[in-house]
Design a protein around this motif. Structure first.
Motif, short mmCIF file in Angstrom:
data_model
loop_
_atom_site.label_atom_id
_atom_site.label_comp_id
_atom_site.label_asym_id
_atom_site.label_seq_id
_atom_site.Cartn_x
_atom_site.Cartn_y
_atom_site.Cartn_z
N LEU A 66 58.75 18.32 -41.95
CA LEU A 66 58.09 17.00 -41.92
C LEU A 66 58.82 16.04 -40.98
O LEU A 66 58.19 15.30 -40.22
CB LEU A 66 58.01 16.42 -43.33
N ALA A 67 60.16 16.07 -41.02
CA ALA A 67 60.92 15.16 -40.16
C ALA A 67 60.76 15.52 -38.68
O ALA A 67 60.63 14.63 -37.83
CB ALA A 67 62.39 15.21 -40.55
N THR A 68 60.75 16.82 -38.39
CA THR A 68 60.59 17.23 -36.98
C THR A 68 59.22 16.83 -36.46
O THR A 68 59.09 16.26 -35.37
CB THR A 68 60.79 18.75 -36.84
N VAL A 69 58.18 17.16 -37.25
CA VAL A 69 56.82 16.81 -36.82
C VAL A 69 56.71 15.29 -36.67
O VAL A 69 56.15 14.79 -35.69
CB VAL A 69 55.77 17.35 -37.81
N GLY A 70 57.27 14.56 -37.63
CA GLY A 70 57.22 13.09 -37.56
C GLY A 70 57.88 12.57 -36.30
O GLY A 70 57.32 11.72 -35.60
N ILE A 253 54.28 15.09 -49.67
CA ILE A 253 55.58 14.41 -49.79
C ILE A 253 55.64 13.34 -48.70
O ILE A 253 55.68 13.66 -47.52
CB ILE A 253 56.74 15.41 -49.65
N GLY A 254 55.64 12.10 -49.13
CA GLY A 254 55.60 11.01 -48.16
C GLY A 254 56.99 10.58 -47.71
O GLY A 254 58.01 11.03 -48.25
N ILE A 305 58.31 14.62 -56.42
CA ILE A 305 59.32 14.35 -55.37
C ILE A 305 58.90 13.19 -54.46
O ILE A 305 59.74 12.45 -53.96
CB ILE A 305 59.60 15.63 -54.57
N GLY A 306 57.58 13.01 -54.32
CA GLY A 306 57.09 11.91 -53.48
C GLY A 306 57.49 10.55 -54.03
O GLY A 306 57.66 9.59 -53.27
N VAL A 307 57.64 10.48 -55.36
CA VAL A 307 58.06 9.22 -55.98
C VAL A 307 59.51 8.92 -55.57
O VAL A 307 59.85 7.79 -55.21
CB VAL A 307 57.93 9.30 -57.52
N ILE A 308 60.35 9.96 -55.61
CA ILE A 308 61.77 9.77 -55.23
C ILE A 308 61.87 9.41 -53.75
O ILE A 308 62.59 8.47 -53.38
CB ILE A 308 62.58 11.07 -55.50
N THR A 309 61.14 10.16 -52.89
CA THR A 309 61.24 9.87 -51.44
C THR A 309 60.76 8.44 -51.16
O THR A 309 61.30 7.77 -50.28
CB THR A 309 60.45 10.87 -50.58
#
Lengths: 328, 258
Positions: A66-70, A253-254, A305-309
């Motif tokens: 996700l970080a790479t694509v972002g 996952i946001g 996990i999306g809540v934590i992120t």
């Protein structure tokens, strides 16, 4: 200095993986984790190898992907607010998953649910629709692409809500998935996301100089001989494929794909040759830690996990914004 | 052979719009320094973009070094023609060296290629020409507007093309920086490069260029040497205001007062 920072991040990821494996529903002593991983002679071996490690590895892969694509999408579109879900992949995946839950409920089609096949199919379909809708005179203008992504996302989100209204029984499961979960990940689910992220990272590294030129402006890149349309279509397609392989397994996952590139740009600069690799490492660390928090904060239950992120990502993004303001 | 040939070129941004370029014919020979002059919105930038292969013409003929830009590969084309745009404003803050290196992309050897010694030398050379070696490792947005302009020019100089297009190269600069840029353009022209530049300042064009093209409403109304086209009637026809021209024996070219 930059190499040292780079090595520190890689080492940090390794340490984070080992530490995060010891946390979960039950705390496993660190020595036992080391014995299980390196000597395979601990009584905790089965839990670590069959439950914890695949989950931690998947969190690293998902964060890295996700970080790479972002980071690449943000460079390609010259827009720091872009995330990997630009082309509507997350909404497509959400619809696919909720639909598969409906099919399980209505017709008992468990196979579709377990394979996340519908989720993957609809996320790819959403990305394809966005790309086709945004094309104009043989090019993909940025504004049209972003607008088409928003429209496709709204379409699939509305369809998701519609299915959820019909599907009242499994609604909790659907909600958990919609905010992302790595619960129940096995080794079987790892190869496709892993291979896709490796392939995507290598292609992006190969095109790093072209990506640098495009992030100066599309016309600037064309003036310097870059086939901008070909690079854009390749990156949009592959980036959305990578995102689809992750989202169909882990849910939506946001923040990781949005915030990580900002952190990395501050630490390592904007050169894509460095940005791509360090985004992958940092995203891996971030999601690995977030998932550990997700499964330990209210144990034995889990928080999506999306809540934590979001809880971590939103303040981090806010601090970065404020710092950017104060530095002019 | 002429470096740039435009013959009866028409262009519009969309079928609903009027033609932004309407029947333009222009010939630029090797070693020429051509100025595009005219009021705002007359089509100077659009014409430069057409020459740079960034806009496809609606009709007419465009030949750059004898070739049709539409049929050339971008990489090959970018070894022939470089374009310093007016709107160079990266979203992300790169170092000057990183920016200028992107001008070497036409010479990259493909996937995963790294920069060669030639590339590094070309970057140093380009920065040296714009007096920019000292801020080579600085970040772009830590520089003044004049320095940023010089970086944009250095990026295209590192591309090492025989033809250079420049859109308002002296706009928004203080007199000191204007003189530096003018000297740079003069020396590039003396080195044998062909230059086409859009100018707002008529006197800068008169000082630097051997050919002027006066544009209005997408057309070239007058084209030729300064002596042929620079007179009150032509200027007033193009700008729709009263101007005066004075000839001072101390200065080599006439001066337009406005």
């Amino acid at each position: 200095m930059r190499k040292l920072r780079f090595l520190s991040v890689a080492l940090f990821l390794l340490v984070a993986i080992i530490i995060c494996v010891s946390f979960g529903g039950t705390k496993i002593p660190f020595a036992e984790v080391m014995k299980s991983i390196f000597l395979r002679n601990s009584s905790w071996k089965d839990i670590i190898w069959n439950i914890r490690l695949p989950r931690v590895i998947m969190s690293v892969i998902a964060g890295a992907g996700l970080a790479t694509v972002g980071s690449v999408f943000q460079g390609l579109l010259r827009n720091p607010l872009i995330d990997p879900y630009l082309l509507g992949v997350s909404s497509g995946a959400s619809f696919g998953t909720v639909l598969s839950l409906f099919l399980v409920d209505a017709f008992g089609l468990h196979l579709l649910h377990r394979m996340s096949l519908l989720s993957f199919t609809f996320s790819i379909l959403a990305a394809f629709m966005t790309l086709v809708l945004s094309r104009r005179n043989g090019i993909t203008p940025i504004t049209e692409l972003i607008l088409s992504g928003v429209l496709v996302s709204i379409l699939f989100s509305s369809a998701t809500i519609l299915v959820m209204m019909v599907l009242r029984k499994n609604i909790t499961h659907a909600y958990v998935w919609l905010f992302g979960t790595l619960s129940g990940i096995t080794w079987k689910e790892i190869p496709l996301p892993l291979l896709s992220i490796i392939g995507f990272t290598l292609i992006c590294l190969g095109l790093a100089q072209q990506l640098n030129a495009i992030s100066l402006g599309e016309n600037q890149a064309k003036i310097s001989g870059v086939n901008v349309e070909a690079v854009k279509i390749l990156i949009y397609t592959l980036g959305s494929f990578v995102t689809a392989t992750i989202v169909s397994v882990c849910g939506v996952i946001g923040f990781v794909g949005l915030v990580t590139p900002h952190m990395v740009r501050r630490l390592f600069g904007n050169d894509h040759r460095v940005l791509i690799v360090t985004s992958a490492l940092t995203g891996g660390i971030l999601l690995c830690i977030c998932d550990t928090l997700a499964r330990t904060v209210i144990r034995p239950s889990e928080i999506p996990i999306g809540v934590i992120t979001a809880f971590i990502g939103a303040p981090v993004m806010f601090v970065l914004m404020k710092r950017s303001d104060s530095s002019g | 052979m002429a470096e740039i040939v435009l013959k009866d070129v028409f262009f519009r941004y969309s079928p609903k719009n009027n033609f932004a370029i309407s029947g333009v014919t222009l010939k630029v020979d090797k070693g020429d320094f051509v100025a595009l002059l005219g009021p705002n919105g007359c089509g100077k930038t659009t014409l430069l973009r057409i020459m740079a292969g960034l806009l496809p013409v609606s009709s007419g003929l465009v030949r750059i070094d004898g070739k049709d830009p539409a049929k050339m590969k971008r990489k090959q084309f970018s070894k022939i023609i470089g374009f310093v745009t007016q709107d160079f404003a990266p979203v992300y803050n790169y170092t000057v060296a990183q920016i200028v290196l992107t001008g070497r992309l036409p010479y990259s050897r493909g996937f995963f290629s790294t920069w060669s010694k030639d590339d590094i030398d070309a970057v140093r050379n380009a920065l040296d020409k714009v007096d920019g070696i000292k801020f080579m490792n600085s970040f772009f947005y830590n520089l003044s507007t004049g320095e940023q302009k010089r970086v944009a020019i250095a990026r295209i100089l590192s591309q090492n093309t025989p033809i250079l297009l420049l859109d308002e190269p002296t706009a928004h600069l203080d007199p000191g920086h204007v003189i530096k840029i003018k000297n740079l353009l003069k020396s590039l022209n003396e080195e044998g490069k062909t230059l086409v530049a859009a100018f707002h300042d008529i006197n800068t064009a008169l000082e630097l260029c051997n050919k002027l093209a006066l544009m209005k409403e997408g057309k070239i109304l007058f084209c030729g040497t300064p002596e042929q086209v620079m007179n009150i009637e032509n200027l007033e026809a193009v700008y729709d205001v009263q101007l005066s021209i004075i000839n001072d024996p101390k200065i080599k070219h006439p001066i337009v007062i406005y």
